[in-house]
Design a protein around this motif. Sequence first.
Motif, PDB file in Angstrom:
ATOM      1  N   PRO A  54      70.478  50.709 110.425  1.00 21.32           N
ATOM      2  CA  PRO A  54      70.379  51.727 109.362  1.00 21.32           C
ATOM      3  C   PRO A  54      70.118  53.135 109.865  1.00 21.32           C
ATOM      4  O   PRO A  54      70.427  54.106 109.167  1.00 21.32           O
ATOM      5  N   LEU A  57      74.026  54.065 111.086  1.00 17.23           N
ATOM      6  CA  LEU A  57      75.042  54.142 110.039  1.00 17.23           C
ATOM      7  C   LEU A  57      74.762  55.302 109.083  1.00 17.23           C
ATOM      8  O   LEU A  57      73.598  55.618 108.819  1.00 17.23           O
ATOM      9  N   PRO A  59      73.878  56.799 105.694  1.00 18.84           N
ATOM     10  CA  PRO A  59      73.182  56.147 104.572  1.00 18.84           C
ATOM     11  C   PRO A  59      74.124  55.723 103.449  1.00 18.84           C
ATOM     12  O   PRO A  59      73.882  54.706 102.784  1.00 18.84           O
ATOM     13  N   THR A  62      75.424  52.297 104.169  1.00 15.62           N
ATOM     14  CA  THR A  62      74.417  51.278 103.847  1.00 15.62           C
ATOM     15  C   THR A  62      74.356  51.040 102.348  1.00 15.62           C
ATOM     16  O   THR A  62      74.293  49.887 101.893  1.00 15.62           O
ATOM     17  N   LEU A  65      77.421  49.025 101.266  1.00 17.47           N
ATOM     18  CA  LEU A  65      77.300  47.621 101.635  1.00 17.47           C
ATOM     19  C   LEU A  65      76.345  46.886 100.705  1.00 17.47           C
ATOM     20  O   LEU A  65      76.571  45.728 100.329  1.00 17.47           O
ATOM     21  N   LEU A  66      75.275  47.560 100.316  1.00 15.84           N
ATOM     22  CA  LEU A  66      74.351  46.961  99.350  1.00 15.84           C
ATOM     23  C   LEU A  66      75.027  46.763  98.002  1.00 15.84           C
ATOM     24  O   LEU A  66      74.823  45.735  97.332  1.00 15.84           O
ATOM     25  N   ALA A  97      66.979  49.489  98.837  1.00 14.13           N
ATOM     26  CA  ALA A  97      67.650  50.462  99.711  1.00 14.13           C
ATOM     27  C   ALA A  97      66.638  51.210 100.566  1.00 14.13           C
ATOM     28  O   ALA A  97      66.850  51.413 101.776  1.00 14.13           O
ATOM     29  N   ILE A 100      65.273  48.970 103.403  1.00 11.36           N
ATOM     30  CA  ILE A 100      66.215  48.776 104.513  1.00 11.36           C
ATOM     31  C   ILE A 100      66.291  50.029 105.383  1.00 11.36           C
ATOM     32  O   ILE A 100      66.308  49.944 106.614  1.00 11.36           O
ATOM     33  N   MET A 101      66.308  51.192 104.765  1.00 11.84           N
ATOM     34  CA  MET A 101      66.404  52.421 105.539  1.00 11.84           C
ATOM     35  C   MET A 101      65.123  52.716 106.314  1.00 11.84           C
ATOM     36  O   MET A 101      65.155  53.332 107.380  1.00 11.84           O
ATOM     37  N   GLU A 162      64.336  58.834 100.920  1.00 13.82           N
ATOM     38  CA  GLU A 162      65.659  58.209 100.989  1.00 13.82           C
ATOM     39  C   GLU A 162      66.566  58.724  99.876  1.00 13.82           C
ATOM     40  O   GLU A 162      66.187  58.765  98.709  1.00 13.82           O
ATOM     41  N   ALA A 165      71.629  56.174 100.615  1.00 16.20           N
ATOM     42  CA  ALA A 165      71.797  54.769 100.237  1.00 16.20           C
ATOM     43  C   ALA A 165      71.383  54.532  98.792  1.00 16.20           C
ATOM     44  O   ALA A 165      72.001  53.740  98.079  1.00 16.20           O
TER      45      ALA A 165
END
Length: 229
Positions: A54, A57, A59, A62, A65-66, A97, A100-101, A162, A165
């Motif tokens: 993460p 990539l 954001p 990501t 993909l989520l 999200a 994960i980040m 964040e 994402a």
Amino acid sequence: MMLSPAEWQAVHLSVQVSFWATLVSLPLGVLTAYALARWSFPGRQLLNGIVHLPLILPPVVTGYLLLVTFAPKAPLGGFLAELGIVFAFRWTGAALAAAIMAFPLMVRAIRLSIEAVDVKLEQASATLGASPPWVFLTVTLPLILPGVLAGSILAFAKAMGEFGATITFVSNIPGQTQTLPTAIYAFLQVPGGENSALRLVIVSVIVSMGALLLSEMLSRRVAKRVGGV
């Protein structure tokens, strides 16, 4: 500097999202950090790469993909929806999200703390008959606790900031998924929203600087504690 109800709503939701993102990911973060610091197994470098992916990539990737994984029409997302668990376009998705980040920062801080602990201390406890879980709870965890707290604080601050994402996965719905960064973005898109955006920027800077200073203080405590053993 008084925040409007809409601005307070964004701040409150950001705190809620960041809190749950940090709390839920913390056990997995500790386990992952310990595995990377202490265990040797096939695929260790692959796990290390996945954990830090993460950070590399974009954001938005990501978030996409989520979205394709947890959307209600996706296989996994549809299965979870039948169980009443929905992430897409919900605050829970924003928490996912954010978790994960922020996960790489949490794991990194905890892993460094574990690596700073002398392995001989753990081995000495094991020779006295303690099981591996008991060694971790009574020897390793007390020594790395400031590092765990530092990693949690960094993860919380990262979750608060964040944007990419989150907006890709759960959109920017006021009162539901609009966090601090997405609220700033929304205010900048409308005439006269600059003052609201500025107030939220100041809040973000204060939270981020406070988190960094506290994390640094805890990291120094880790060094002193381990060095004094």
